[in-house]
Design a protein around this motif. Structure first.
Motif, PDB file in Angstrom:
ATOM      1  N   ALA A 279       0.801  -1.233   0.000  1.00  0.00           N
ATOM      2  CA  ALA A 279       0.000   0.000   0.000  1.00  0.00           C
ATOM      3  C   ALA A 279       0.834   1.284   0.000  1.00  0.00           C
ATOM      4  CB  ALA A 279      -0.963   0.002   1.192  1.00  0.00           C
ATOM      5  N   HIS A 280       2.150   1.154   0.034  1.00  0.00           N
ATOM      6  CA  HIS A 280       2.980   2.362  -0.090  1.00  0.00           C
ATOM      7  C   HIS A 280       4.397   2.016  -0.513  1.00  0.00           C
ATOM      8  CE1 HIS A 280       4.711   6.286   0.499  1.00  0.00           C
ATOM      9  NE2 HIS A 280       5.620   5.778   1.312  1.00  0.00           N
ATOM     10  N   THR A 281       4.774   2.482  -1.700  1.00  0.00           N
ATOM     11  CA  THR A 281       6.167   2.326  -2.108  1.00  0.00           C
ATOM     12  C   THR A 281       6.546   3.438  -3.086  1.00  0.00           C
ATOM     13  OG1 THR A 281       7.835   0.758  -2.898  1.00  0.00           O
ATOM     14  CG2 THR A 281       5.724   0.717  -4.026  1.00  0.00           C
ATOM     15  N   HIS A 282       7.825   3.498  -3.370  1.00  0.00           N
ATOM     16  CA  HIS A 282       8.361   4.403  -4.389  1.00  0.00           C
ATOM     17  C   HIS A 282       9.189   3.479  -5.277  1.00  0.00           C
ATOM     18  CE1 HIS A 282       7.401   7.613  -1.424  1.00  0.00           C
ATOM     19  NE2 HIS A 282       7.993   6.825  -0.533  1.00  0.00           N
ATOM     20  N   SER A 283       8.544   2.772  -6.205  1.00  0.00           N
ATOM     21  CA  SER A 283       9.222   1.630  -6.830  1.00  0.00           C
ATOM     22  C   SER A 283      10.522   1.979  -7.559  1.00  0.00           C
ATOM     23  CB  SER A 283       8.262   0.823  -7.699  1.00  0.00           C
ATOM     24  OG  SER A 283       7.581   1.619  -8.589  1.00  0.00           O
TER      25      SER A 283
ATOM     26  N   MET B 236      -0.508  10.048   1.278  1.00  0.00           N
ATOM     27  CA  MET B 236       0.423  11.081   1.739  1.00  0.00           C
ATOM     28  C   MET B 236       1.206  10.601   2.959  1.00  0.00           C
ATOM     29  SD  MET B 236      -0.966  14.855   2.744  1.00  0.00           S
ATOM     30  CE  MET B 236       0.033  16.314   2.593  1.00  0.00           C
ATOM     31  N   HIS B 237       2.495  10.946   3.035  1.00  0.00           N
ATOM     32  CA  HIS B 237       3.255  10.709   4.264  1.00  0.00           C
ATOM     33  C   HIS B 237       2.717  11.668   5.324  1.00  0.00           C
ATOM     34  CE1 HIS B 237       6.427   9.826   1.071  1.00  0.00           C
ATOM     35  NE2 HIS B 237       6.435   8.707   1.755  1.00  0.00           N
ATOM     36  N   VAL B 238       2.292  11.163   6.479  1.00  0.00           N
ATOM     37  CA  VAL B 238       1.755  12.040   7.530  1.00  0.00           C
ATOM     38  C   VAL B 238       2.286  11.592   8.894  1.00  0.00           C
ATOM     39  CG1 VAL B 238      -0.326  13.016   8.571  1.00  0.00           C
ATOM     40  CG2 VAL B 238      -0.410  12.258   6.196  1.00  0.00           C
TER      41      VAL B 238
ATOM     42  N   VAL C 163       0.296   7.715   5.511  1.00  0.00           N
ATOM     43  CA  VAL C 163       1.403   6.763   5.568  1.00  0.00           C
ATOM     44  C   VAL C 163       2.311   7.083   6.747  1.00  0.00           C
ATOM     45  CG1 VAL C 163       3.374   5.830   4.290  1.00  0.00           C
ATOM     46  CG2 VAL C 163       1.318   6.561   3.056  1.00  0.00           C
ATOM     47  N   HIS C 164       2.702   6.075   7.487  1.00  0.00           N
ATOM     48  CA  HIS C 164       3.618   6.100   8.638  1.00  0.00           C
ATOM     49  C   HIS C 164       2.872   6.354   9.954  1.00  0.00           C
ATOM     50  CE1 HIS C 164       6.939   5.554   6.035  1.00  0.00           C
ATOM     51  NE2 HIS C 164       6.882   6.749   5.495  1.00  0.00           N
ATOM     52  N   MET C 165       2.404   7.567  10.200  1.00  0.00           N
ATOM     53  CA  MET C 165       1.612   7.889  11.393  1.00  0.00           C
ATOM     54  C   MET C 165       2.265   7.349  12.682  1.00  0.00           C
ATOM     55  SD  MET C 165      -1.293   9.521  10.650  1.00  0.00           S
ATOM     56  CE  MET C 165      -2.618   9.710   9.465  1.00  0.00           C
TER      57      MET C 165
ATOM     58  N   THR D 280       5.880  -1.204   2.157  1.00  0.00           N
ATOM     59  CA  THR D 280       7.316  -1.387   2.377  1.00  0.00           C
ATOM     60  C   THR D 280       8.053  -0.060   2.391  1.00  0.00           C
ATOM     61  OG1 THR D 280       7.695  -1.557  -0.001  1.00  0.00           O
ATOM     62  CG2 THR D 280       7.359  -3.617   1.213  1.00  0.00           C
ATOM     63  N   ASP D 281       7.408   1.017   1.839  1.00  0.00           N
ATOM     64  CA  ASP D 281       8.119   2.255   1.528  1.00  0.00           C
ATOM     65  C   ASP D 281       9.140   1.936   0.419  1.00  0.00           C
ATOM     66  OD1 ASP D 281       8.502   4.958   1.667  1.00  0.00           O
ATOM     67  OD2 ASP D 281       9.120   5.015   3.756  1.00  0.00           O
ATOM     68  N   GLY D 282       9.967   2.890   0.052  1.00  0.00           N
ATOM     69  CA  GLY D 282      10.915   2.655  -1.037  1.00  0.00           C
ATOM     70  C   GLY D 282      12.077   1.782  -0.605  1.00  0.00           C
TER      71      GLY D 282
HETATM   72 ZN   LIG Z   1       7.427   6.822   1.475  1.00  0.00          ZN
END
Ligand SMILES: [Zn+2]
Length: 439
Positions: free
Chosen positions: A68-72, A217-219, A254-256, A305-307
């Motif tokens: 649900a969140h990456t920067h491939s 969004m990263h928050v 994302v993150h929180m 996973t994030d990037g």
């Molecule tokens: Zn990220």
């Protein structure tokens, strides 16, 4: 006897919905890319005449994993700089490399590498945030993956766009051109509250409602982000986003890692989603997302996973394990985030957060045949008392044998069917040489 495209049978099927269900000696009947039926293998053989029958003798079938969140494209920066404080890492390594190399070619080859890694790890759907999203979409389509393209917005210029206005215009253009595609969908991806101003954020809130697409969004990634926002705006970032009309069922925060009890209640009341990226948070020492408290409050929590520059892999099986272990450590409760919940976060919760809950994320009749097979007969997962336990606490990516998206095989017996691995190795070696010479 009904003729169908495909039957896949296995000793265990974990459909994720209903929650906690484990079916023994069942089969998935697949026709025209969709799951037609899920039933005992014996009955399936009596009822259906499949063109192919894939008999998996030691495997568990699970829904394809949803990242649900990456920067491939950042796969090309994997391992470039590690073990550094966030700002040193960003300012002295990642941003200079991105400034010098990011372009269509970088995004193309980085996404290709990410696609190979994701398929080999059982991921069938990913939600991306990066420059040149159209290129990411084209590579995903070639790989056969389901992709949610984050239409990135940031106040700073890049090789992709000059200012927030141009990012939005270019993103809308991509959305309009590809919106009918079966495997591509979209979300807005304003980078973070500290990199996007009030005006573009207000505009995105309106556009997201009009187009009915999520905002990703990263928050509240770090305590520093929250402190800085209080000094600059007189309020915490989540409150600012709420005032700008962005907090609701279309938000993926994302993150929180920084959440007060009232904020957790507020997220639950508004139906906002949280994407938990435990390994990135650990590696960058960003803090701990209160996952168990969010789940107890009724917030939908997905996994990302994030990037690969901050993880350093796109391994959702590994991410499930880290999430489950970390939740126990953070909450002081060994019963926190049990295996079936971790599996649900990595599948159905991700699909729901992305607005794809009716299409993917569980193995149910009517849904797309997005399926991952994991060989649990390897020594690493023997003996076997509970397949869910092994999937989360013991299995690794080398045990992912087969992957299908919309019924199409992308991995068969560990072999990629849509991507050319020798060509990919050559492309990556070329980037490695150039990037290493510049760092
Ligand atoms: Zn990220």
């Amino acid at each position: 006897m009904q003729t169908i495209d495909k039957l896949i049978s296995a000793p265990w099927i974990l459909p994720v919905e209903p929650q906690g269900c484990v079916l023994e000696d069942h089969a998935l009947a697949i026709h025209e890319g969709r799951i037609l039926d899920l039933l005992p293998t014996e009955e399936a053989q009596a009822r259906y005449r499949p063109e192919t029958h894939r008999r998996l003798e030691r495997h568990a079938l699970i829904p394809g994993l949803v990242n649900a969140h990456t920067h491939s494209p950042m796969t090309l920066l994997r391992g470039l700089a590690d073990d550094l404080p966030l700002m040193d890492w960003l300012q002295n390594h990642i941003w200079p490399a991105e400034g010098r190399f990011v372009g269509e070619g970088f995004v193309h080859d980085g996404t290709l590498l990410a696609a190979a890694e994701m398929i080999r790890g059982g991921t069938t759907c990913f939600n991306d945030m990066y420059f040149f999203p159209e290129t990411t979409g084209q590579v995903a389509a070639r790989a056969g993956l389901r992709a949610v393209l984050g239409l990135i917005v940031i106040d700073f210029p890049s090789a992709w766009a000059g200012d927030a206005e141009e990012y939005i215009t270019k993103g809308l253009d991509i959305h309009d051109r590809y919106k009918g595609d079966a495997l591509l969908s979209f979300c807005f991806a304003p980078h973070a509250p500290y990199t996007v101003g009030d005006d573009p954020l207000r505009r995105l809130a309106t556009l997201a409602q009009e187009l009915e697409i999520p905002v990703h969004m990263h928050v509240h990634e770090t305590a520093h982000e929250v402190e800085e926002a209080v000094a600059r705006f007189g309020m915490r970032p989540l409150e600012r986003l709420a005032r700008l009309g962005l907090v609701g069922p279309s938000l993926l925060g994302v993150h929180m890692t920084q959440l007060e009890a009232a904020e957790i209640r507020y997220l639950a009341e508004t139906g906002a989603h949280v994407v938990h990226c435990p390994e990135s948070n650990l590696k960058l020492a960003s803090g701990f997302c209160p996952v168990q408290a969010l789940l107890e409050a009724g917030v939908n929590v997905a996994l990302g996973t994030d990037g690969s520059a901050s993880n350093n892999d796109l391994d959702l099986l590994g991410e499930m394990r880290t999430a489950a272990l970390l939740a126990k450590g953070v909450s002081g409760d060994a019963a926190a985030l049990p295996a079936h919940t971790a599996l649900r976060m990595a599948t159905l919760n991700g699909a729901r957060a992305l607005g794809l809950g009716e299409i993917t994320g569980s193995l149910e009749p009517g849904k797309s045949a997005d399926i991952t097979a994991v060989d649990l007969g390897e020594p690493e997962t023997l003996p076997l008392y509970d397949p869910a336990s092994h999937l989360v606490y013991a299995a690794a990516r080398h045990q992912v044998s087969d992957v299908w998206v919309a019924g199409r095989p992308l991995l068969r017996d560990r072999q990629l069917t849509t991507l050319d691995l020798p060509d990919l190795r050559r492309r990556v070696a070329d980037w490695q040489r150039r990037i290493a010479a510049a760092d």
